[in-house]
Structures are given as structure tokens and as C-alpha cells.
Scaffold this active site. Sequence first.
Site, short mmCIF file in Angstrom:
data_model
loop_
_atom_site.label_atom_id
_atom_site.label_comp_id
_atom_site.label_asym_id
_atom_site.label_seq_id
_atom_site.Cartn_x
_atom_site.Cartn_y
_atom_site.Cartn_z
N CYS A 2 0.85 -1.18 0.00
CA CYS A 2 0.00 0.00 0.00
C CYS A 2 0.90 1.24 0.00
O CYS A 2 1.88 1.32 0.71
CB CYS A 2 -0.93 0.09 1.19
SG CYS A 2 -2.13 -1.23 1.25
N ARG A 27 4.07 -0.59 -4.67
CA ARG A 27 3.72 -1.07 -3.34
C ARG A 27 2.37 -1.80 -3.29
O ARG A 27 2.01 -2.39 -2.28
CB ARG A 27 3.65 0.11 -2.36
CG ARG A 27 4.95 0.86 -2.24
CD ARG A 27 4.80 2.00 -1.28
NE ARG A 27 4.69 1.51 0.08
CZ ARG A 27 5.69 1.28 0.90
NH1 ARG A 27 6.91 1.51 0.49
NH2 ARG A 27 5.50 0.84 2.12
N TRP A 75 -2.85 -2.66 -1.71
CA TRP A 75 -2.60 -4.10 -1.83
C TRP A 75 -3.53 -4.72 -0.80
O TRP A 75 -3.33 -4.57 0.40
CB TRP A 75 -1.14 -4.39 -1.52
CG TRP A 75 -0.74 -5.82 -1.76
CD1 TRP A 75 -0.27 -6.35 -2.92
CD2 TRP A 75 -0.78 -6.90 -0.81
NE1 TRP A 75 -0.02 -7.70 -2.75
CE2 TRP A 75 -0.31 -8.06 -1.47
CE3 TRP A 75 -1.15 -7.00 0.53
CZ2 TRP A 75 -0.22 -9.29 -0.84
CZ3 TRP A 75 -1.05 -8.23 1.16
CH2 TRP A 75 -0.59 -9.36 0.46
N ASN A 101 -1.93 2.23 5.60
CA ASN A 101 -1.08 1.11 5.18
C ASN A 101 -0.81 0.29 6.42
O ASN A 101 -0.38 0.84 7.44
CB ASN A 101 0.22 1.70 4.59
CG ASN A 101 1.27 0.63 4.35
OD1 ASN A 101 0.96 -0.54 4.21
ND2 ASN A 101 2.52 1.05 4.31
N GLY A 102 -1.05 -1.02 6.36
CA GLY A 102 -0.80 -1.88 7.51
C GLY A 102 -1.99 -2.78 7.76
O GLY A 102 -2.89 -2.90 6.92
N GLU A 494 16.47 -18.82 -7.02
CA GLU A 494 16.14 -17.45 -7.42
C GLU A 494 15.57 -17.44 -8.86
O GLU A 494 14.61 -16.71 -9.15
CB GLU A 494 17.39 -16.57 -7.30
CG GLU A 494 17.26 -15.14 -7.79
CD GLU A 494 16.16 -14.33 -7.11
OE1 GLU A 494 15.58 -14.79 -6.12
OE2 GLU A 494 15.86 -13.24 -7.62
N LYS A 498 11.90 -16.03 -9.85
CA LYS A 498 11.67 -14.97 -10.84
C LYS A 498 10.58 -15.40 -11.83
O LYS A 498 9.70 -14.62 -12.15
CB LYS A 498 12.95 -14.66 -11.64
CG LYS A 498 14.02 -13.89 -10.95
CD LYS A 498 13.77 -12.42 -10.79
CE LYS A 498 13.06 -12.08 -9.55
NZ LYS A 498 13.62 -12.16 -8.27
N GLU A 501 7.11 -15.45 -10.12
CA GLU A 501 6.62 -14.12 -9.76
C GLU A 501 6.00 -13.39 -10.93
O GLU A 501 4.95 -12.78 -10.80
CB GLU A 501 7.79 -13.24 -9.27
CG GLU A 501 8.23 -13.47 -7.86
CD GLU A 501 9.40 -12.56 -7.52
OE1 GLU A 501 9.32 -11.86 -6.51
OE2 GLU A 501 10.42 -12.56 -8.25
N HIS A 517 15.22 -37.32 -5.57
CA HIS A 517 14.41 -37.68 -4.41
C HIS A 517 13.01 -37.09 -4.49
O HIS A 517 12.41 -36.80 -3.46
CB HIS A 517 15.12 -37.25 -3.13
CG HIS A 517 16.48 -37.86 -3.00
ND1 HIS A 517 16.68 -39.18 -2.70
CD2 HIS A 517 17.70 -37.32 -3.21
CE1 HIS A 517 17.97 -39.43 -2.70
NE2 HIS A 517 18.61 -38.33 -3.01
N LYS A 616 6.06 -4.80 -3.93
CA LYS A 616 7.51 -4.69 -3.80
C LYS A 616 7.94 -4.68 -2.35
O LYS A 616 8.97 -5.23 -1.99
CB LYS A 616 7.95 -3.40 -4.49
CG LYS A 616 9.42 -3.13 -4.43
CD LYS A 616 10.08 -3.65 -5.67
CE LYS A 616 11.58 -3.60 -5.60
NZ LYS A 616 12.15 -4.86 -6.11
C1 G6P Z 1 8.68 -8.95 -1.79
C2 G6P Z 1 9.23 -8.60 -3.15
C3 G6P Z 1 10.49 -9.41 -3.42
C4 G6P Z 1 11.50 -9.22 -2.31
C5 G6P Z 1 10.90 -9.53 -0.94
C6 G6P Z 1 11.82 -9.10 0.19
O1 G6P Z 1 8.20 -10.25 -1.80
O2 G6P Z 1 8.27 -8.82 -4.15
O3 G6P Z 1 11.07 -9.01 -4.65
O4 G6P Z 1 12.60 -10.05 -2.53
O5 G6P Z 1 9.68 -8.81 -0.77
O6 G6P Z 1 11.96 -7.71 0.14
P1 G6P Z 1 13.14 -6.89 0.75
O7 G6P Z 1 12.83 -5.47 0.42
O8 G6P Z 1 13.14 -7.15 2.22
O9 G6P Z 1 14.40 -7.35 0.11
#
Ligand code: G6P
Length: 621
Positions: A2, A27, A75, A101-102, A494, A498, A501, A517, A616
Site C-alpha cells: 500500500c 507497493r 494491496w 497502510n498496515g 532465485e 523470478k 513471480e 528424491h 515490492k
Molecule cells: C517482496 C518482493 C520481493 C522481495 C521480498 C523481500 O516479496 O516482491 O522481490 O525479494 O519482498 O523484500 P526486501 O525489500 O526485504 O528485500
Amino acid sequence: MCGIVGYIGHRNVSDFLIEGLNRLEYRGYDSAGVATFDANGAISLRKRAGRVCELSEAIDRDPVEGTVGIGHTRWATHGKATDENAHPHTGGNGEVVLVHNGVIENYASLRGQLQALGYVFRTETDTEVIAHLIAHHLDEQIKLGGEPESEDTLLKAVEVSLRKLKGTYGLAVLFRARPDLILAARNGSPLVVGVGPGEHFVASDPSPLLGYTEQVVYLADHEIAILTADRLDLRHRDSGRLSPSVQTLDQVSADIDKGDFEHYMLKEIFEQPQTIENAMRGRFEEDEATAKFGGLNLTAQQLRHIDRIVLTACGTSWHAALVGEYLIEEFARVPVEVEYASELRYRNPPLTDKTMVFAITQSGETADTLAAMRECQRKGMPSLAICNVVGSTIAREADGGVYLHAGPEIGVASTKAFTSQVTVLTLLALYFGRMRHLSYQAGKRMINNLKALPEVVARTLECHDAVQEIASRYLGMDNFLYLGRLYNFPVALEGALKLKEISYVHAEGYPAAEMKHGPIALIDERTPSVFVVPRCGIYPKVISNMEEVKARKGPVIAIACEGDREVADVADDVIYVPEVDEYLQPIVTSIPLQMLAYHIALLRGCNVDRPRNLAKSVTVE
Ligand code: G6P
């Protein structure tokens, strides 16, 4: 999670709010809204489910006026993404309008109490509880003799209300009785106030302020800011009036432009030679063959005393932490544990004052990472941050730390922050290593390799065309495995993250040999495996794992070192990257995986920078 924005001054508030919401859209982006005071002191509300551009179109059709207002991009936590649930929310009979926000954890019981008092709820949100609660206490204060328009009355109503909330909030509040005032309050969700001549701003992070003011005040938990055009008053819930500490931002608005790139994500992928260089700048102590850091705030004596390191993080940052574990254990011989912050905050592992904690976070605002760090601090452990966003909550609350200097990362899927985090962790491994067992010559070699890295990464980016072409051949597949070993195991995790996501394709990362396994059962002609297989000590074993997949008709895409013919004989497709020492491979091999996810997502018609359901900066638990 948010985004909040607010303005009071002399500018056209609607333009500022929409621009600010666009900048904060990373956000959250399932609905958006604004509330503004018009010239007659009436509050206008516009709210829309969907992206900020839909709100903006609605405002173009039905404009709002004025120079005072607040806005929000959501969000969803409580309640679906609908027009009604979009913020701002109204309390009482419209005396109070606010954005939040929260998460309010006790909203259900508060809602019941307020309903019993006759308050009518129009939304499914937890936020509406705050609006009605403040309206209720405003009413109470007035009954006790408070002047409806007095700042004191409004402030008391807010303070009493906030004490009843359990959970987290960043709030910007308008009062119908005072068109010349915005009140902002924070507990657990970030807020920054911008200070300009005859104007004040409030936002969830500084991005909406860029180009408007460089002077900012970061709010701390339990602080309330009262903003008028000419005045900023700051109060703490317990200690009363505070004098604001004004800081100067070092970002410029060009940092948040897409430039010539179609998406932020692609821009950020291509920035990596520069961002990796920035992460290293000024951090080599060549004569001593080690690294140096200005902000660890611990003496060499204290650091030598450390016998265990905990790396805690979420998401991509957690994957960087895994690489950090391999690096620090190899070069510094200090035992490292990597903990999901969301687990660490509630676990009670046997940590001592000889344990050092690093919270790794791009945003510096992730709620779980912050809570885990605070929990470790409470127990007396030195807790440092590896963080990108200057002035973020984690950066401010950590006992010390290292900034990434990667510049704003706006694409929701993290790319450049990951490689910068790994670069900083490599420097830390060198630094801790040189304090313990690592020889001068080995330190020198690491420094030379690190200094060559930006150039190597620039060459790595040349695989872009090849990746794009390969992506077009696999875009119809719905399941992927990502496999790697040792330093390339976190890279496999990772790479899979990606793809999930941003393209909504199911992908699993696994240690290549562990595949036998379980995941091997998934393999068929329509389940490609992406092998991260640069030359390393156990290279032949990874080739054997590839053969196992091929034997079961699984398509194989390999990330391999330039000139590797052996891989090409087994894999269906190969993406070549420059050869580097094993410990630097994650920085190089993660880049084609970022690109692969980007192109598959793009070809599948996904919104690469704003993937569904994600945000984000995850500021709720
Ligand atoms: C969210 C984002 C990710 C990020 C994660 C941790 O899930 O979408 O891209 O890696 O938060 O965020 P930070 O700001 O703590 O690295």
C-alpha cells in the site's frame, strides 16, 4: 505494501497525488483513490478498483480541485479489490477521511463495538474501523468540551484511537473541520514527510517527493506529524513534542525514470554492471588485501569475538543470504545460518551475544525482516543491515550496516538488488576472512576478481538476444525445474522464483542431485529443466544430473561457461556466460535467469513490472 501520499501547500493537489501514486504503485496496485479539499472546504473522494491509471482517467472525467489532499494505492489485506474497499475511508458522517497502510489485528472486535454505538460500516476493510474510531473519539472530545476545530481536540481524538489499535499502521488523515491540516501517524508502516517552502508532503517512501523537495523527515513508530502548509509539528505518543530531524535526500527524479527501456525490470537488469560497481566503491583496503566498511559500528576486536552469523531475510533477499552462507563459511570459516525472517521472529533459537545478525533487505521495510531484527536486538545480539533504501526503517534501527547503493529498484521482481547483495556479502566474506584464516594472497586474488566483475557482468548481458530467442521456444510450458549445485543452488531457487513471480508459471528450484528424491517424477517432454552448470569442482556430476533428465525426455536449458562444448552435447539449449571463479558465479549466472523470466512473462502477456498479487515492499505480516 500500500502506498500513501499526501500534500498540503499551493500546488494542484490532484496532479501531485496521481504522479505520487504512480511512483508508489509498486507497493500495491489493486485499487487506488484520493480525497481532496475543494475551494469551499468540502472533501471530494474518488476511488477505483484497478490500477492508478484507471483512477487517473476517472479524475480526468470528473476532476477534483484544491491544494490539500491524500491518496492511496492498495494491496488488499481485508476485503476484495473493489471501488468500495479502495481507500480513502470515511469515519462517522464524513468528519474524518483517511488512508492506511498496515493491518489492524483487533479490527473485528473494534468493529463490533463501533457498530453497537451506531456506526455503519460500508466496506470490508480493517481501515474503516480506524476512521470510525477517530470520528467517535472526536465526538467524545467535543462532548468533553473540546472545540471541534481545535488542533488539540483532533490530536487527542487520534491519540486515544491509536492506543486502541493492535497491529500496524501508516496513516494520513483529513478532518472536515480543518481543511488546512493533514495528520500523519506511523506504527510499523513507513512514512516520510517532505518539507518545502509553504508546503508539506507525506508519503510511504521518498519517491513521490523527488523533484519537489530534498528535505525530509522520517517518522518513527508512535510519532504523529501535524502538517499545515507552513508548519510541521511532530509528537511522540509517550514523550510529547519532538523537534523534527530534517535530512537531505540523495536521490534524483531521473533515478525513477524507465529511460529507453520498456520496463523497469529490464532497465534494472541492464544496470547491473554499474550497481555492482557502486556496491564495491570505496570498500577495498588494497594494502591489507581486505574490504572496509564505514558503517558496521563494531570494532575489529568485537568482530573477531563473533563465533556465529545469522542471515535473515525474505524472498529474493533470502536467496542472496543463502549465497552469503556459502561465501562466509568458505572464506571466513564462521558458521552461518540462514533464517526466513518470518520464522526467526517467532522461533527461539539458541543465539548468544557472540552471534551476529544481518538483516538483508532491499526495501528496508519488510515487516518480517524488521520484526526478526528487533527480536534479535531485544536479545542482545548485534544486528546489522544489508539494505538498499537509505533512511528506511531497518537501515535506521539496525546497529550498523552496509548500503547497497543500487539506486531505486522499482520492478516488483528484484534483480539488481540481488546481485548487489551478493556483492556486499562477498566483500563481507573477504573482510571476515582476512580477520581470521584467509591469506594475503587469497585476499588480493578476491579483490582483483571483484574489481573485474562489472566488466564481466557487462559481457554477461550480451546473452540477452539468445535468452529472448530461447524464451520464445519455451513460453508454452507450464512447469519448470531449476537445478544447480553449491553456489548455483541458491541461483536455481532465485531463477525459479523470478519465473513464478512474473509469468505465473509453476517453477521449482532444487539442488541438482536432490532432484532424484522427488522432482524427477515430474519430468516429461513438457517439463523443461533449467540447469545452472558453469564449470566448477563438481561440474561432471551436474552433467550426470542433466543426463538423468534427458534420459526421461525432459528438455534441458543450460546456463554454462563460454566455450563449453560438453554441455551443448547434452542440453537442448545453452545460454553462455563468462567464466568466473566459483564464488562469483551467482552474480553472473543469475542474470540470464532474470532475462529468461522477463521474456517468458512478456511473451505470455503478463505485466512484468506489476505482477498480480505481489507488492515490492511487504509491510504486513
Ligand atoms: C517482496 C518482493 C520481493 C522481495 C521480498 C523481500 O516479496 O516482491 O522481490 O525479494 O519482498 O523484500 P526486501 O525489500 O526485504 O528485500
